[in-house]
Design a protein around this motif. Structure first.
Motif, PDB file in Angstrom:
ATOM      1  N   GLY A 172      44.041  29.757  28.519  1.00  0.00           N
ATOM      2  CA  GLY A 172      44.933  30.776  27.974  1.00  0.00           C
ATOM      3  C   GLY A 172      44.850  30.929  26.466  1.00  0.00           C
ATOM      4  N   ASP A 173      45.446  32.017  25.987  1.00  0.00           N
ATOM      5  CA  ASP A 173      45.486  32.323  24.553  1.00  0.00           C
ATOM      6  C   ASP A 173      46.680  33.243  24.293  1.00  0.00           C
ATOM      7  OD1 ASP A 173      44.686  34.703  25.664  1.00  0.00           O
ATOM      8  OD2 ASP A 173      42.847  34.899  24.517  1.00  0.00           O
ATOM      9  N   ASP A 174      46.838  33.699  23.054  1.00  0.00           N
ATOM     10  CA  ASP A 174      47.957  34.597  22.732  1.00  0.00           C
ATOM     11  C   ASP A 174      48.016  35.796  23.681  1.00  0.00           C
ATOM     12  OD1 ASP A 174      49.204  33.318  20.563  1.00  0.00           O
ATOM     13  OD2 ASP A 174      47.865  34.211  19.078  1.00  0.00           O
ATOM     14  N   VAL A 175      46.858  36.346  23.986  1.00  0.00           N
ATOM     15  CA  VAL A 175      46.824  37.560  24.813  1.00  0.00           C
ATOM     16  C   VAL A 175      47.283  37.281  26.242  1.00  0.00           C
ATOM     17  CG1 VAL A 175      45.340  39.367  25.780  1.00  0.00           C
ATOM     18  CG2 VAL A 175      45.017  38.609  23.399  1.00  0.00           C
ATOM     19  N   SER A 176      46.916  36.115  26.775  1.00  0.00           N
ATOM     20  CA  SER A 176      47.297  35.846  28.168  1.00  0.00           C
ATOM     21  C   SER A 176      48.800  35.598  28.282  1.00  0.00           C
ATOM     22  CB  SER A 176      46.481  34.694  28.742  1.00  0.00           C
ATOM     23  OG  SER A 176      46.780  33.500  28.085  1.00  0.00           O
ATOM     24  N   ILE A 177      49.430  35.153  27.203  1.00  0.00           N
ATOM     25  CA  ILE A 177      50.896  35.020  27.203  1.00  0.00           C
ATOM     26  C   ILE A 177      51.527  36.410  27.353  1.00  0.00           C
ATOM     27  CG2 ILE A 177      52.911  34.374  25.806  1.00  0.00           C
ATOM     28  CD1 ILE A 177      50.976  32.288  24.430  1.00  0.00           C
ATOM     29  N   LEU A 178      51.010  37.337  26.595  1.00  0.00           N
ATOM     30  CA  LEU A 178      51.520  38.706  26.656  1.00  0.00           C
ATOM     31  C   LEU A 178      51.286  39.320  28.029  1.00  0.00           C
ATOM     32  CD1 LEU A 178      50.286  39.923  23.204  1.00  0.00           C
ATOM     33  CD2 LEU A 178      52.667  39.712  23.944  1.00  0.00           C
ATOM     34  N   GLN A 179      50.128  39.029  28.592  1.00  0.00           N
ATOM     35  CA  GLN A 179      49.791  39.594  29.899  1.00  0.00           C
ATOM     36  C   GLN A 179      50.815  39.141  30.948  1.00  0.00           C
ATOM     37  OE1 GLN A 179      46.060  38.177  31.524  1.00  0.00           O
ATOM     38  NE2 GLN A 179      45.570  40.183  32.395  1.00  0.00           N
ATOM     39  N   GLY A 231      59.072  48.594  32.626  1.00  0.00           N
ATOM     40  CA  GLY A 231      60.315  48.589  31.867  1.00  0.00           C
ATOM     41  C   GLY A 231      60.133  48.285  30.393  1.00  0.00           C
ATOM     42  N   THR A 232      58.944  47.852  29.991  1.00  0.00           N
ATOM     43  CA  THR A 232      58.787  47.440  28.603  1.00  0.00           C
ATOM     44  C   THR A 232      57.692  48.202  27.893  1.00  0.00           C
ATOM     45  OG1 THR A 232      58.667  45.550  27.145  1.00  0.00           O
ATOM     46  CG2 THR A 232      57.164  45.530  29.002  1.00  0.00           C
ATOM     47  N   LYS A 233      57.403  49.369  28.445  1.00  0.00           N
ATOM     48  CA  LYS A 233      56.405  50.240  27.806  1.00  0.00           C
ATOM     49  C   LYS A 233      56.655  50.368  26.310  1.00  0.00           C
ATOM     50  CE  LYS A 233      53.382  51.994  30.794  1.00  0.00           C
ATOM     51  NZ  LYS A 233      53.893  52.848  31.863  1.00  0.00           N
ATOM     52  N   GLY A 234      57.940  50.349  25.958  1.00  0.00           N
ATOM     53  CA  GLY A 234      58.318  50.603  24.576  1.00  0.00           C
ATOM     54  C   GLY A 234      57.712  49.632  23.582  1.00  0.00           C
ATOM     55  N   VAL A 235      57.688  48.378  23.928  1.00  0.00           N
ATOM     56  CA  VAL A 235      57.205  47.388  22.961  1.00  0.00           C
ATOM     57  C   VAL A 235      55.694  47.395  22.944  1.00  0.00           C
ATOM     58  CG1 VAL A 235      57.370  45.018  22.213  1.00  0.00           C
ATOM     59  CG2 VAL A 235      59.209  46.006  23.578  1.00  0.00           C
ATOM     60  N   SER A 236      55.146  48.211  22.071  1.00  0.00           N
ATOM     61  CA  SER A 236      53.698  48.387  22.091  1.00  0.00           C
ATOM     62  C   SER A 236      53.020  47.317  21.231  1.00  0.00           C
ATOM     63  CB  SER A 236      53.338  49.767  21.566  1.00  0.00           C
ATOM     64  OG  SER A 236      53.928  49.934  20.284  1.00  0.00           O
ATOM     65  N   ASP A 237      53.781  46.738  20.358  1.00  0.00           N
ATOM     66  CA  ASP A 237      53.183  45.849  19.373  1.00  0.00           C
ATOM     67  C   ASP A 237      53.113  44.429  19.929  1.00  0.00           C
ATOM     68  OD1 ASP A 237      52.612  44.163  17.279  1.00  0.00           O
ATOM     69  OD2 ASP A 237      53.973  45.154  15.879  1.00  0.00           O
ATOM     70  N   ASP A 238      51.895  43.921  20.060  1.00  0.00           N
ATOM     71  CA  ASP A 238      51.703  42.588  20.632  1.00  0.00           C
ATOM     72  C   ASP A 238      52.462  41.515  19.865  1.00  0.00           C
ATOM     73  OD1 ASP A 238      50.079  43.681  22.479  1.00  0.00           O
ATOM     74  OD2 ASP A 238      48.212  42.836  21.700  1.00  0.00           O
ATOM     75  N   ALA A 293      54.987  41.719  17.895  1.00  0.00           N
ATOM     76  CA  ALA A 293      56.444  41.852  18.031  1.00  0.00           C
ATOM     77  C   ALA A 293      56.914  41.304  19.372  1.00  0.00           C
ATOM     78  CB  ALA A 293      56.848  43.320  17.870  1.00  0.00           C
ATOM     79  N   LEU A 294      56.140  41.553  20.422  1.00  0.00           N
ATOM     80  CA  LEU A 294      56.560  41.082  21.745  1.00  0.00           C
ATOM     81  C   LEU A 294      56.499  39.553  21.821  1.00  0.00           C
ATOM     82  CD1 LEU A 294      57.501  41.406  24.621  1.00  0.00           C
ATOM     83  CD2 LEU A 294      55.193  42.072  25.300  1.00  0.00           C
ATOM     84  N   LEU A 295      55.436  38.975  21.273  1.00  0.00           N
ATOM     85  CA  LEU A 295      55.327  37.507  21.270  1.00  0.00           C
ATOM     86  C   LEU A 295      56.497  36.876  20.513  1.00  0.00           C
ATOM     87  CD1 LEU A 295      51.678  36.206  20.784  1.00  0.00           C
ATOM     88  CD2 LEU A 295      53.386  35.451  22.423  1.00  0.00           C
ATOM     89  N   ARG A 296      56.823  37.466  19.386  1.00  0.00           N
ATOM     90  CA  ARG A 296      57.927  36.934  18.584  1.00  0.00           C
ATOM     91  C   ARG A 296      59.268  37.117  19.306  1.00  0.00           C
ATOM     92  NH1 ARG A 296      56.665  35.584  13.430  1.00  0.00           N
ATOM     93  NH2 ARG A 296      58.675  36.101  12.533  1.00  0.00           N
ATOM     94  N   TYR A 297      59.400  38.223  20.014  1.00  0.00           N
ATOM     95  CA  TYR A 297      60.608  38.460  20.808  1.00  0.00           C
ATOM     96  C   TYR A 297      60.762  37.378  21.886  1.00  0.00           C
ATOM     97  CZ  TYR A 297      63.719  40.725  24.173  1.00  0.00           C
ATOM     98  OH  TYR A 297      64.736  40.994  25.051  1.00  0.00           O
ATOM     99  N   LEU A 298      59.658  37.061  22.573  1.00  0.00           N
ATOM    100  CA  LEU A 298      59.693  36.025  23.617  1.00  0.00           C
ATOM    101  C   LEU A 298      60.131  34.689  23.024  1.00  0.00           C
ATOM    102  CD1 LEU A 298      56.290  36.709  25.447  1.00  0.00           C
ATOM    103  CD2 LEU A 298      58.576  37.344  26.242  1.00  0.00           C
ATOM    104  N   MET A 299      59.570  34.356  21.868  1.00  0.00           N
ATOM    105  CA  MET A 299      59.884  33.072  21.243  1.00  0.00           C
ATOM    106  C   MET A 299      61.338  33.035  20.796  1.00  0.00           C
ATOM    107  SD  MET A 299      58.445  30.168  20.393  1.00  0.00           S
ATOM    108  CE  MET A 299      56.675  30.427  20.194  1.00  0.00           C
TER     109      MET A 299
END
Lengths: 311, 311, 311, 311
Positions: free
Chosen positions: A51-58, A67-74, A76-82
């Motif tokens: 895995g890597d940063d991208v697979s976390i997002l996947q 439901g999360t189409k809105g968060v286009s920025d990778d 931002a989404l990773l930081r939101y999860l954290m």
């Protein structure tokens, strides 16, 4: 964290490349099978990862569906999860390490139960004559305020004397070990006319500073939990240096996650209900630090609050 | 297990290759990002994996140190580990799957706790109109002897009638779902003048046959535990087909381990203290099956013993 | 939390007392085998428990040995453990619950893996005709800002209509269930001349609102983790009511721990590295809220910071 | 297992009784807070427990609902659960132990991860001068066939010499420990004019035979797994004696479960696919032991098969 990727460990397999259809973390590939020295005889090496940063997002995006189409920025989404402790997607990354470490460090390490490990067996095999000796400047007196910490360093003379004693004892213990085993480090009999006692018994006199080794594997969520506790200044120095090396490796593996981890976890802080109330009123000008006790903080908590906010 | 690797799932990313220094399992690379259909709308796909037969041996050999120089044969060592339940080295292999499955299957699946998972969220997103309809020949009456199993199949007419009813009900439930959401499958409002109710509420009337999906990740040790229970004839058919597909994938991933798994686990059998005693005396000619009850076996155990050994 | 201990559930065994040498938590004894109703058909009941506030301290004191003679005050030590996340002693307390809950709530519940559970088996037994219908005032439209939440409530007329539809669908699903089983709720055949289909199949058309039940057991450390997530306002209402009941039970069981849990966890807050920096400079008069973005906070984080501190 | 319940350990609290509404296991009440000696300085004591044979059945019966009315016999149902590895109901019983044990035993113990533990901290507190010395007859040479076991015992003279050396070394290590700490066992300074070095450092030279202590808690399912591995003749003697004591305690706690555990697990055996085939044909008179290799058994497996069945 200054030490750079190092020459191969003598036992390390040659690094061989192959083709894969799996996700590849470029920054991590440079660590695979590279042995980083830690302490005087220890090391840490990445044997495998997933895995890597991208697979976390996947993983996260599958869960949110459309439901999360809105968060286009990778990022931002990773930081939101954290930030929101959505931990499942981080479990999708795994790291497998080969670690050599003193037994007293190992004993702290295994307290982290959500990991897989396989340790060198001193019932099967003879332990090499390797034991940890602290560098002189690390020798320190018992801390007065911290019941589990170190205070001032010893003088050079005191340190030399402590190390002389520790070393002499450990050497004697290893000498006894080989005497009882009737075998040298390579397993050759010392005296052909007698049998050695069982390895599982002969080792009981070895010191806690003896080096052992293990394969240790955990997922990124549990690795971060390990690092929160062990890369912390309150952790014992000898495990902290392993944690710091792992944190440096993590930064090469999942750089965006590591940055978010620092911002929202490692360098973040928890405020109690009482502290939140105090901050609220301090900011509104309705209270001063002199009122802190009234908010239910203990003297120690007030002292730590002042240290934290420099007030 | 006859179905071969399949064309890409519409949602699957293109398979892209890269170079890695990690261990590569050749047989598994062919599965990465390939979507295998299971049941009428489900699938199973390998998204990532870690380790292979060789890396299991590497972990075991580190543990035994020089003490196991003797076992030079890789296959023999792997089989020894499996036979003696030395499970730690198998934990060093990890598999990450993308699975689409009916909710009633998911509910059985999550009973396996030592795994990581991330599921599609019906609080965030609208569930697609997909529900499981058994193939007609799978419809069967309640078993008389097995309280949790199936007996004889229905006639074609009976089956058609059952499916008609189940389908009509499910379609009605999905129609209600969209009516409550005031949204179609793509989230477009049906009636622009009203709001839909919250997704987390609208879904409570959907049937257990509704498809969901998840990323699911576990290590090889826990995967084998899953397969022992779920690839077993007593498992419900609808989860067994997933388990059988996973077993086929495992055989491509770690072929030597899979063979050992079949020989020492999946197709092996446990004999109770009483059965061991009976077999011992049967082989020595000191007892016959007529004596079985005297060994403490229940009537049911005697029947199963006879079935197992054909005596 | 106003509802008081309730009359016995029809299935509950009579409460019988006995003598024990184990630690006894007085406040908890009043809950053993008392069934508290939750939602329209659900309940929660303590079946057994282990440990109390004192036993947490006993574990901690063993660990600190003579090193912690100083902390003579029980309450202070418990609060210290909670504040510093010394979690092991809390694992020494265990609770076993009997819970009846809708399947869609169960599906959220089982995401907490470090617990033991045993669920009613719909493969073995027929599910009772019980499904969850929200109270009218709980029916709400999808939230605009919170992708997984509820917004405004429906009007009384709209709510009545939604409930009518949900109820009609569920009743129809249960009617189909009995038709397929060819059995009523008590297992009596409806039509003696035909066989019902297997229970494991007949149930796939039941709605997610169907009630199931389980024994669920976890330790206090994991219970608190559950409560942090599920007694939170962002949790779905239908699981939150169970969490709130559990929190009330916990307060009777380990009152000092519960107070510390509220102060240092439940009503505490985490501040990111950026927020800590901002608070430091706000308190020192070196910054104003207008500078917040310069500290690296996102617009959303700034909004939430203002809400939290009322500034 | 001959040693009987013993007089109170000096540190043990007085046994005080109270009234409870929880299930009570009569046979276990006699163990609560009773310290059983193990090895030369170790002990094992039940501090708390939860559940009994009846509560296991209660969990199982809830799960089967009305579907299992047939099995009226408690003992038969418990044995059925054990035989078919229906493990969830056994998780509903929990045991909390206070254990004092040598560090090398502790290091094997903690490999069992599904348990809670809290250990004496040598960072906080000074370790007592207690180390394990085997009884002379336990001293044995390394086994020739078993790489991790013991062979013949030493002569009395050899044993005395080994113990003399081990004891001298350990005493010297403890003397160094106090010298470095500049403190006696009670923490009193030896030389008022100097500081001791930090406890976390001073302990690194202590031997693996040093005693530590812990609270250890696990559920019955995991306890049985522990006992399968550690009450086994292949386990190291020094952990086996703890396991045997725990097995004796378990027999007082859940007697019916313990009997089933012995019959279906501890004294049961697994036969590989190849062995099952061989037994089948031996019983049918279609094969003799001379054919064993043809069934795919290795030479070692054939030898073990013959030992097991006395043929």
């Amino acid at each position: 964290m200054s030490d750079k990727p190092l020459p191969q460990h003598p036992d390390a397999p040659t690094r061989e490349s192959a083709t894969t259809f799996r996700p590849v973390a470029e920054g991590m590939e440079g660590h695979v099978n590279v042995y980083h020295p830690v302490l005087d005889h220890g090391f840490i090496a990445v044997k495998d990862y997933m895995g890597d940063d991208v697979s976390i997002l996947q993983m996260a995006r599958m869960s949110y569906g459309k439901g999360t189409k809105g968060v286009s920025d990778d990022r931002a989404l990773l930081r939101y999860l954290m930030r929101h402790l959505h931990t499942s997607p981080f479990e999708g990354c795994v790291i497998k390490l080969h670690v050599k470490l003193p037994i007293f460090v190992m004993r702290q390490w295994v307290r982290h139960r959500t990991a897989s490990l396989n340790e060198y067996s001193a019932r099967y095999s003879i332990l090499p004559d390797e034991f940890y000796m602290p560098e002189p400047h690390l020798l320190a007196v018992q801390s007065k305020d911290n019941k589990q910490g170190r205070g001032d360093s010893l003088t050079a003379e005191q340190a030399a004397e402590v190390l002389r004693i520790l070393k002499e004892d450990a050497q004697r213990n290893f000498s006894t070990y080989h005497n009882l085993l009737n075998a040298d480090e390579d397993g050759n009999a010392i005296d052909e006319d007698r049998d050695g006692i069982a390895r599982e018994l002969a080792r009981i006199g070895l010191p806690l500073s003896t080096y052992t080794q293990m394969y240790w594997q955990t997922n990124l969520h549990n690795l971060m939990h390990f690092l929160r506790l062990r890369a912390d200044p309150h952790a014992q120095y000898e495990i902290r240096v392993y944690a710091e090396k792992m944190l440096a490796i993590m930064a090469d593996w999942v750089p965006v996650t590591t940055e978010a981890f620092r911002d929202y976890q490692l360098e973040a802080g928890r405020l109690s209900r009482m502290e939140l109330g105090l901050v609220r009123d301090l900011l509104a000008g309705k209270a001063s630090m002199a009122d802190a006790e009234r908010y239910g903080l203990t003297k120690r908590e007030i002292r730590e609050f002042k240290d934290r906010f420099g007030c």
